[in-house]
Motif scaffolding. Sequence first.
Motif, PDB file in Angstrom:
ATOM      1  N   GLU A 110       3.333   6.643   3.211  1.00  0.00           N
ATOM      2  CA  GLU A 110       3.021   7.378   1.981  1.00  0.00           C
ATOM      3  C   GLU A 110       3.808   6.835   0.790  1.00  0.00           C
ATOM      4  OE1 GLU A 110       0.839   9.764   1.233  1.00  0.00           O
ATOM      5  OE2 GLU A 110      -0.020   9.532   3.234  1.00  0.00           O
ATOM      6  N   ARG A 111       4.982   6.350   1.044  1.00  0.00           N
ATOM      7  CA  ARG A 111       5.826   5.846  -0.032  1.00  0.00           C
ATOM      8  C   ARG A 111       5.171   4.649  -0.733  1.00  0.00           C
ATOM      9  NH1 ARG A 111      10.710   3.920   2.616  1.00  0.00           N
ATOM     10  NH2 ARG A 111      10.975   6.130   3.091  1.00  0.00           N
ATOM     11  N   TRP A 112       4.369   3.848   0.011  1.00  0.00           N
ATOM     12  CA  TRP A 112       3.817   2.619  -0.557  1.00  0.00           C
ATOM     13  C   TRP A 112       2.410   2.784  -1.098  1.00  0.00           C
ATOM     14  CZ3 TRP A 112       6.884  -1.159  -1.822  1.00  0.00           C
ATOM     15  CH2 TRP A 112       8.134  -1.242  -1.186  1.00  0.00           C
ATOM     16  N   GLN A 113       1.740   3.874  -0.779  1.00  0.00           N
ATOM     17  CA  GLN A 113       0.418   4.153  -1.354  1.00  0.00           C
ATOM     18  C   GLN A 113      -0.562   2.988  -1.157  1.00  0.00           C
ATOM     19  OE1 GLN A 113      -0.378   7.270  -3.251  1.00  0.00           O
ATOM     20  NE2 GLN A 113       1.349   7.777  -1.951  1.00  0.00           N
ATOM     21  N   VAL A 114      -0.567   2.452   0.066  1.00  0.00           N
ATOM     22  CA  VAL A 114      -1.457   1.336   0.403  1.00  0.00           C
ATOM     23  C   VAL A 114      -2.486   1.833   1.425  1.00  0.00           C
ATOM     24  CG1 VAL A 114      -1.590  -0.951   1.471  1.00  0.00           C
ATOM     25  CG2 VAL A 114       0.307  -0.388  -0.061  1.00  0.00           C
ATOM     26  N   PRO A 115      -3.764   1.463   1.280  1.00  0.00           N
ATOM     27  CA  PRO A 115      -4.780   1.900   2.251  1.00  0.00           C
ATOM     28  C   PRO A 115      -4.424   1.478   3.679  1.00  0.00           C
ATOM     29  CG  PRO A 115      -5.818   0.911   0.336  1.00  0.00           C
ATOM     30  CD  PRO A 115      -4.345   0.652   0.198  1.00  0.00           C
ATOM     31  N   VAL A 116      -4.737   2.360   4.641  1.00  0.00           N
ATOM     32  CA  VAL A 116      -4.461   2.091   6.046  1.00  0.00           C
ATOM     33  C   VAL A 116      -5.783   2.004   6.807  1.00  0.00           C
ATOM     34  CG1 VAL A 116      -3.354   2.934   8.150  1.00  0.00           C
ATOM     35  CG2 VAL A 116      -2.248   3.283   5.929  1.00  0.00           C
ATOM     36  N   ILE A 117      -5.942   0.957   7.597  1.00  0.00           N
ATOM     37  CA  ILE A 117      -7.103   0.808   8.479  1.00  0.00           C
ATOM     38  C   ILE A 117      -6.629   0.990   9.913  1.00  0.00           C
ATOM     39  CG2 ILE A 117      -8.893  -0.758   9.317  1.00  0.00           C
ATOM     40  CD1 ILE A 117      -8.921  -2.070   6.605  1.00  0.00           C
ATOM     41  N   HIS A 118      -7.259   1.903  10.637  1.00  0.00           N
ATOM     42  CA  HIS A 118      -6.839   2.194  12.006  1.00  0.00           C
ATOM     43  C   HIS A 118      -7.409   1.169  12.992  1.00  0.00           C
ATOM     44  CE1 HIS A 118      -5.937   6.705  11.102  1.00  0.00           C
ATOM     45  NE2 HIS A 118      -4.977   5.892  10.707  1.00  0.00           N
ATOM     46  N   THR A 119      -6.625   0.892  14.005  1.00  0.00           N
ATOM     47  CA  THR A 119      -6.998  -0.066  15.046  1.00  0.00           C
ATOM     48  C   THR A 119      -6.866   0.590  16.416  1.00  0.00           C
ATOM     49  OG1 THR A 119      -4.746  -0.905  15.288  1.00  0.00           O
ATOM     50  CG2 THR A 119      -6.146  -1.969  13.626  1.00  0.00           C
ATOM     51  N   SER A 120      -7.294  -0.120  17.460  1.00  0.00           N
ATOM     52  CA  SER A 120      -7.253   0.423  18.816  1.00  0.00           C
ATOM     53  C   SER A 120      -5.886   0.291  19.470  1.00  0.00           C
ATOM     54  CB  SER A 120      -8.301  -0.274  19.693  1.00  0.00           C
ATOM     55  OG  SER A 120      -8.056  -1.668  19.758  1.00  0.00           O
ATOM     56  N   SER A 121      -4.995  -0.531  18.909  1.00  0.00           N
ATOM     57  CA  SER A 121      -3.661  -0.710  19.474  1.00  0.00           C
ATOM     58  C   SER A 121      -2.772  -1.396  18.444  1.00  0.00           C
ATOM     59  CB  SER A 121      -3.712  -1.558  20.757  1.00  0.00           C
ATOM     60  OG  SER A 121      -4.029  -2.901  20.443  1.00  0.00           O
ATOM     61  N   ASN A 122      -1.461  -1.334  18.673  1.00  0.00           N
ATOM     62  CA  ASN A 122      -0.530  -2.023  17.774  1.00  0.00           C
ATOM     63  C   ASN A 122      -0.722  -3.539  17.823  1.00  0.00           C
ATOM     64  OD1 ASN A 122       0.726   0.349  16.868  1.00  0.00           O
ATOM     65  ND2 ASN A 122       1.996   0.432  18.698  1.00  0.00           N
ATOM     66  N   ALA A 123      -1.062  -4.055  18.992  1.00  0.00           N
ATOM     67  CA  ALA A 123      -1.320  -5.490  19.099  1.00  0.00           C
ATOM     68  C   ALA A 123      -2.561  -5.874  18.301  1.00  0.00           C
ATOM     69  CB  ALA A 123      -1.483  -5.882  20.563  1.00  0.00           C
ATOM     70  N   SER A 124      -3.585  -5.029  18.333  1.00  0.00           N
ATOM     71  CA  SER A 124      -4.781  -5.284  17.534  1.00  0.00           C
ATOM     72  C   SER A 124      -4.444  -5.283  16.046  1.00  0.00           C
ATOM     73  CB  SER A 124      -5.858  -4.237  17.828  1.00  0.00           C
ATOM     74  OG  SER A 124      -6.290  -4.322  19.167  1.00  0.00           O
ATOM     75  N   SER A 125      -3.498  -4.436  15.646  1.00  0.00           N
ATOM     76  CA  SER A 125      -3.056  -4.410  14.246  1.00  0.00           C
ATOM     77  C   SER A 125      -2.499  -5.765  13.841  1.00  0.00           C
ATOM     78  CB  SER A 125      -1.992  -3.332  14.048  1.00  0.00           C
ATOM     79  OG  SER A 125      -2.497  -2.050  14.334  1.00  0.00           O
ATOM     80  N   ALA A 126      -1.708  -6.374  14.730  1.00  0.00           N
ATOM     81  CA  ALA A 126      -1.132  -7.690  14.446  1.00  0.00           C
ATOM     82  C   ALA A 126      -2.222  -8.740  14.293  1.00  0.00           C
ATOM     83  CB  ALA A 126      -0.177  -8.084  15.567  1.00  0.00           C
ATOM     84  N   ILE A 127      -3.205  -8.704  15.176  1.00  0.00           N
ATOM     85  CA  ILE A 127      -4.289  -9.684  15.132  1.00  0.00           C
ATOM     86  C   ILE A 127      -5.074  -9.564  13.824  1.00  0.00           C
ATOM     87  CG2 ILE A 127      -6.475 -10.343  16.221  1.00  0.00           C
ATOM     88  CD1 ILE A 127      -5.195  -9.458  18.914  1.00  0.00           C
TER      89      ILE A 127
END
Length: 263
Positions: A110-127
């Motif tokens: 919330e502090r950075w006010q940047v859009p968030v896209i949800h993924t199926s896992s933290n590893a998928s977030s990295a990819i």
Amino acid sequence: MTVITLGPEGTFSHELALRLKCDPVVLEPTIHRIFASVAAGNGDGIVPIENSEAGGVGETLDGLTKYPLSIIAEMYMPVHHNFASLVPLDKIRVIYAHPQTHEQCSTWIERWQVPVIHTSSNASSAIEAKKTPNAGAILSASAAAMYKLPIIAGHIENNPGNTTRFVRIATVPCASNQSGKCSLLIDPDIDRAGLLYDLLGVFATRRINLTRIESRPSKKGMGKYVFFLDYAVNTYTDEALRELREITNIRNLGCYPRIEVPL
């Protein structure tokens, strides 16, 4: 024994399986696929069931409702999140994060006010972060190293004591029912005043300690719920279960030990 858990490589579930020295480890892209594979007899599964910050994991609770599987062990692992990216923080235009990770790091996000896209896992977030311009991912330190994403901000979880509870699921329950904790699924077939009071009273009158209770939509219509209960075993446990069966529909999810996770 084959262990099936959430992939791709670099998830907290995968990290836990490696710490426990499970071999071989099979990675599935979703928790639903883990349950289906275990039910098909392909091995045991390791899944997250609740987090100290974000609460119950819906996919796991739904899997326990849908599949005739048992919990045979529980494990607790401290979970620390990091923000990683190929670009500086002031150039970030989107953040990739698993929904549970998002909730566990909501204050920082919330502090950075940047859009968030949800993924199926933290590893998928990295990819996703690696192939998207001006993107970052929230993930573990080991996943950041694995996917070669520099950590820009460390330990960004809301609570420094952030912990996830995992359970091992199998087609066959533990041989002994005298383990310290048991889990139960209650699926009421009626809706009446005082039902929950009566259910909890079965445990209270026998001084059985309920360590967790959580409701979840039963998928049978609006206002219909199932209840998940964890309780500590005592000498009156079998008697309590007999009385519960006279009141409502129950399924014993198993009694099981706690396994310590190596650092």
